[in-house]
Design a protein around this motif. Structure first.
Motif, PDB file in Angstrom:
ATOM      1  N   THR A   1     -10.588  -7.427  -5.105  1.00 48.91           N
ATOM      2  CA  THR A   1     -11.187  -6.101  -4.939  1.00 48.91           C
ATOM      3  C   THR A   1     -12.559  -6.087  -5.627  1.00 48.91           C
ATOM      4  O   THR A   1     -12.988  -7.089  -6.216  1.00 48.91           O
ATOM      5  CB  THR A   1     -10.322  -4.997  -5.573  1.00 48.91           C
ATOM      6  OG1 THR A   1     -10.458  -5.054  -7.003  1.00 48.91           O
ATOM      7  CG2 THR A   1      -8.853  -5.165  -5.205  1.00 48.91           C
TER       8      THR A   1
ATOM      9  N   SER B   1     -11.523  -0.081  -3.304  1.00 46.87           N
ATOM     10  CA  SER B   1     -11.096  -1.378  -2.762  1.00 46.87           C
ATOM     11  C   SER B   1      -9.674  -1.759  -3.160  1.00 46.87           C
ATOM     12  O   SER B   1      -9.188  -2.818  -2.753  1.00 46.87           O
ATOM     13  CB  SER B   1     -12.073  -2.479  -3.185  1.00 46.87           C
ATOM     14  OG  SER B   1     -12.187  -2.550  -4.593  1.00 46.87           O
TER      15      SER B   1
ATOM     16  N   HIS C   1      -7.406  -0.394  -1.818  1.00 49.04           N
ATOM     17  CA  HIS C   1      -6.807  -0.346  -0.481  1.00 49.04           C
ATOM     18  C   HIS C   1      -6.818  -1.713   0.197  1.00 49.04           C
ATOM     19  O   HIS C   1      -6.150  -1.891   1.227  1.00 49.04           O
ATOM     20  CB  HIS C   1      -7.519   0.693   0.373  1.00 49.04           C
ATOM     21  CG  HIS C   1      -7.199   2.110   0.002  1.00 49.04           C
ATOM     22  ND1 HIS C   1      -6.056   2.764   0.447  1.00 49.04           N
ATOM     23  CD2 HIS C   1      -7.847   3.000  -0.793  1.00 49.04           C
ATOM     24  CE1 HIS C   1      -6.029   3.984  -0.044  1.00 49.04           C
ATOM     25  NE2 HIS C   1      -7.097   4.158  -0.801  1.00 49.04           N
ATOM     26  N   ASN C   2      -7.554  -2.684  -0.370  1.00 49.47           N
ATOM     27  CA  ASN C   2      -7.498  -4.050   0.163  1.00 49.47           C
ATOM     28  C   ASN C   2      -6.080  -4.592   0.138  1.00 49.47           C
ATOM     29  O   ASN C   2      -5.709  -5.441   0.953  1.00 49.47           O
ATOM     30  CB  ASN C   2      -8.399  -4.991  -0.661  1.00 49.47           C
ATOM     31  CG  ASN C   2      -9.879  -4.702  -0.499  1.00 49.47           C
ATOM     32  OD1 ASN C   2     -10.266  -3.813   0.260  1.00 49.47           O
ATOM     33  ND2 ASN C   2     -10.710  -5.450  -1.208  1.00 49.47           N
TER      34      ASN C   2
ATOM     35  N   GLU D   1      -3.506  -3.235   1.054  1.00 45.78           N
ATOM     36  CA  GLU D   1      -2.740  -2.885   2.244  1.00 45.78           C
ATOM     37  C   GLU D   1      -2.626  -4.095   3.173  1.00 45.78           C
ATOM     38  O   GLU D   1      -1.721  -4.167   4.001  1.00 45.78           O
ATOM     39  CB  GLU D   1      -3.402  -1.709   2.971  1.00 45.78           C
ATOM     40  CG  GLU D   1      -3.363  -0.412   2.175  1.00 45.78           C
ATOM     41  CD  GLU D   1      -4.095   0.716   2.879  1.00 45.78           C
ATOM     42  OE1 GLU D   1      -4.273   0.638   4.103  1.00 45.78           O
ATOM     43  OE2 GLU D   1      -4.493   1.680   2.189  1.00 45.78           O
ATOM     44  N   ASP D   2      -3.567  -5.019   3.030  1.00 43.15           N
ATOM     45  CA  ASP D   2      -3.545  -6.273   3.783  1.00 43.15           C
ATOM     46  C   ASP D   2      -2.598  -7.237   3.066  1.00 43.15           C
ATOM     47  O   ASP D   2      -2.820  -7.593   1.911  1.00 43.15           O
ATOM     48  CB  ASP D   2      -4.960  -6.860   3.846  1.00 43.15           C
ATOM     49  CG  ASP D   2      -5.051  -8.117   4.692  1.00 43.15           C
ATOM     50  OD1 ASP D   2      -4.149  -8.973   4.589  1.00 43.15           O
ATOM     51  OD2 ASP D   2      -6.035  -8.255   5.449  1.00 43.15           O
ATOM     52  N   GLN D   3      -1.569  -7.663   3.756  1.00 38.68           N
ATOM     53  CA  GLN D   3      -0.542  -8.491   3.124  1.00 38.68           C
ATOM     54  C   GLN D   3      -1.113  -9.801   2.579  1.00 38.68           C
ATOM     55  O   GLN D   3      -0.699 -10.280   1.516  1.00 38.68           O
ATOM     56  CB  GLN D   3       0.589  -8.796   4.112  1.00 38.68           C
ATOM     57  CG  GLN D   3       1.782  -9.502   3.464  1.00 38.68           C
ATOM     58  CD  GLN D   3       2.957  -9.659   4.404  1.00 38.68           C
ATOM     59  OE1 GLN D   3       2.910  -9.242   5.552  1.00 38.68           O
ATOM     60  NE2 GLN D   3       4.015 -10.274   3.914  1.00 38.68           N
ATOM     61  N   GLN D   4      -2.079 -10.372   3.306  1.00 38.21           N
ATOM     62  CA  GLN D   4      -2.666 -11.629   2.847  1.00 38.21           C
ATOM     63  C   GLN D   4      -3.403 -11.446   1.522  1.00 38.21           C
ATOM     64  O   GLN D   4      -3.282 -12.270   0.612  1.00 38.21           O
ATOM     65  CB  GLN D   4      -3.622 -12.184   3.906  1.00 38.21           C
ATOM     66  CG  GLN D   4      -4.192 -13.550   3.535  1.00 38.21           C
ATOM     67  CD  GLN D   4      -5.039 -14.151   4.643  1.00 38.21           C
ATOM     68  OE1 GLN D   4      -5.053 -13.675   5.776  1.00 38.21           O
ATOM     69  NE2 GLN D   4      -5.757 -15.218   4.320  1.00 38.21           N
ATOM     70  N   VAL D   5      -4.178 -10.354   1.410  1.00 43.48           N
ATOM     71  CA  VAL D   5      -4.874 -10.061   0.153  1.00 43.48           C
ATOM     72  C   VAL D   5      -3.860  -9.854  -0.961  1.00 43.48           C
ATOM     73  O   VAL D   5      -4.032 -10.350  -2.081  1.00 43.48           O
ATOM     74  CB  VAL D   5      -5.774  -8.815   0.296  1.00 43.48           C
ATOM     75  CG1 VAL D   5      -6.392  -8.427  -1.044  1.00 43.48           C
ATOM     76  CG2 VAL D   5      -6.869  -9.061   1.325  1.00 43.48           C
TER      77      VAL D   5
ATOM     78  N   GLU E   1      -0.841 -11.079  -1.203  1.00 43.29           N
ATOM     79  CA  GLU E   1      -0.176 -12.336  -1.577  1.00 43.29           C
ATOM     80  C   GLU E   1      -1.107 -13.286  -2.320  1.00 43.29           C
ATOM     81  O   GLU E   1      -0.667 -14.027  -3.204  1.00 43.29           O
ATOM     82  CB  GLU E   1       0.383 -13.015  -0.322  1.00 43.29           C
ATOM     83  CG  GLU E   1       1.554 -12.267   0.297  1.00 43.29           C
ATOM     84  CD  GLU E   1       2.024 -12.886   1.602  1.00 43.29           C
ATOM     85  OE1 GLU E   1       1.350 -13.842   2.081  1.00 43.29           O
ATOM     86  OE2 GLU E   1       3.056 -12.438   2.142  1.00 43.29           O
TER      87      GLU E   1
ATOM     88  N   SER F   1       3.389   0.205   5.542  1.00 44.18           N
ATOM     89  CA  SER F   1       2.081   0.016   4.902  1.00 44.18           C
ATOM     90  C   SER F   1       2.207  -0.469   3.463  1.00 44.18           C
ATOM     91  O   SER F   1       1.198  -0.776   2.820  1.00 44.18           O
ATOM     92  CB  SER F   1       1.283   1.325   4.932  1.00 44.18           C
ATOM     93  OG  SER F   1       1.920   2.316   4.140  1.00 44.18           O
TER      94      SER F   1
ATOM     95  N   ASN G   1       3.375  -2.987   0.342  1.00 43.84           N
ATOM     96  CA  ASN G   1       3.609  -4.395   0.013  1.00 43.84           C
ATOM     97  C   ASN G   1       4.330  -4.457  -1.326  1.00 43.84           C
ATOM     98  O   ASN G   1       3.831  -3.940  -2.330  1.00 43.84           O
ATOM     99  CB  ASN G   1       2.283  -5.157  -0.054  1.00 43.84           C
ATOM    100  CG  ASN G   1       1.745  -5.508   1.320  1.00 43.84           C
ATOM    101  OD1 ASN G   1       2.453  -6.092   2.141  1.00 43.84           O
ATOM    102  ND2 ASN G   1       0.504  -5.151   1.594  1.00 43.84           N
TER     103      ASN G   1
END
Length: 281
Positions: A115, A176, A178-179, A181-185, A187, A242, A244
């Motif tokens: 982030t 940020s 909220h980044n 929310e992306d599973q890759q970020v 993990e 939504s 993680n």
């Protein structure tokens, strides 16, 4: 050519309407100009504060250049638990004395990989909402600061320490988060770090999700181990698409957590939370 009384009345009414429309147009133009000036001032102030934070970040992320040979400074040794997990604490050259000269309410610094979160943390002694609308230099307005409330101690010994920051449109403050929310970020960035004068705290992120905009500390008495455990169980039971959640991370009522809280665009009654459990007790 004669104009009847009725014609004169209609002409007067038209003239009155024209005058009214002209007045309304002038008023609207004045209001528009005032609004544009206010927006311009706000944008300028936000840009100025962003540049200020960027300067702080540049200083915190760089090592001072020595002009002569000096002894190597002692570095904080990573506790065994961090070594066993292969976790290295990112080095930061944070001059807390200088920060406190600028604002005595500074007591920590937070860095969240993945982030843009890399900011000082403040707590006002009397007004919990002060840094929601005041900047580091005391000026009123956005973007505000990353802050905690007085209900939390400043040594991160509470069961749950909550840090707040605005969800700024330009991606600053806590926007940020909220980044995650992306599973890759989520993990790829499992930790965040809180630096103080005495210690660096390492937190493993175990949850990132939307939640009701309630006051977590006042609504959950987490000093009660049973309530704390039930609260944690509820988090791990979240099944929102939504959200993680790291199901392989163990968190219980004996642990201490930090919650990072920011707004959700278009959902004023919701907050986006990123939560980490302290690894180096």
């Amino acid at each position: 050519m004669f104009i009847t009384h009725k014609g004169k009345v209609m002409k007067n009414k038209r003239n009155q309407k024209n005058i009214i429309w002209k007045i309304l147009l002038i008023v609207f133009s004045i209001v528009l100009i005032i609004c544009l000036i206010i927006i311009g001032i706000q944008k300028y102030q936000q840009k100025k504060q962003q540049e200020y934070y960027e300067a702080l970040l540049e200083n915190a992320g760089s090592q001072p250049q020595a002009t002569e040979e000096v002894p190597e400074p002692e570095t904080e040794e990573a506790p065994d638990v961090l070594k066993s997990l292969g976790i290295e604490i990112p080095e930061k050259d944070i001059d807390f004395a200088a920060l406190k000269e600028e604002n005595s309410d500074v007591y920590a610094w937070i860095y969240v990989p993945g982030t843009n979160v890399d900011y000082p943390v403040l707590q006002h002694p009397t007004d919990d909402a002060y840094y929601l609308e005041h900047n580091m230099d005391g000026s009123k307005g956005l973007p505000g600061c990353i802050y905690s409330e007085s209900v939390n101690t400043k040594d991160f010994t509470d069961p749950n320490t909550v840090l707040y920051g605005h969800n700024m449109k330009n991606g600053s403050m806590f926007a940020s988060l909220h980044n995650f929310e992306d599973q890759q970020v989520f993990e790829e960035n499992p930790y965040f770090y809180i630096y103080t004068e005495d210690k660096t705290y390492v937190y493993e992120i175990f949850a990132a999700y939307k939640y009701n905009a309630i006051h977590l500390i006042y609504n959950f008495d987490l000093t009660n181990p049973e309530i704390f455990q039930n609260y944690l169980d509820q988090i791990f039971e979240i099944r929102d698409m939504s959200a993680n959640i790291r199901q392989d991370v163990t968190v219980n009522a004996d642990n201490r957590i930090v919650t990072l809280s920011t707004c959700v665009s278009g959902e004023k009654n919701m907050r986006y939370l990123v939560q980490g459990v302290l690894l180096n007790e």
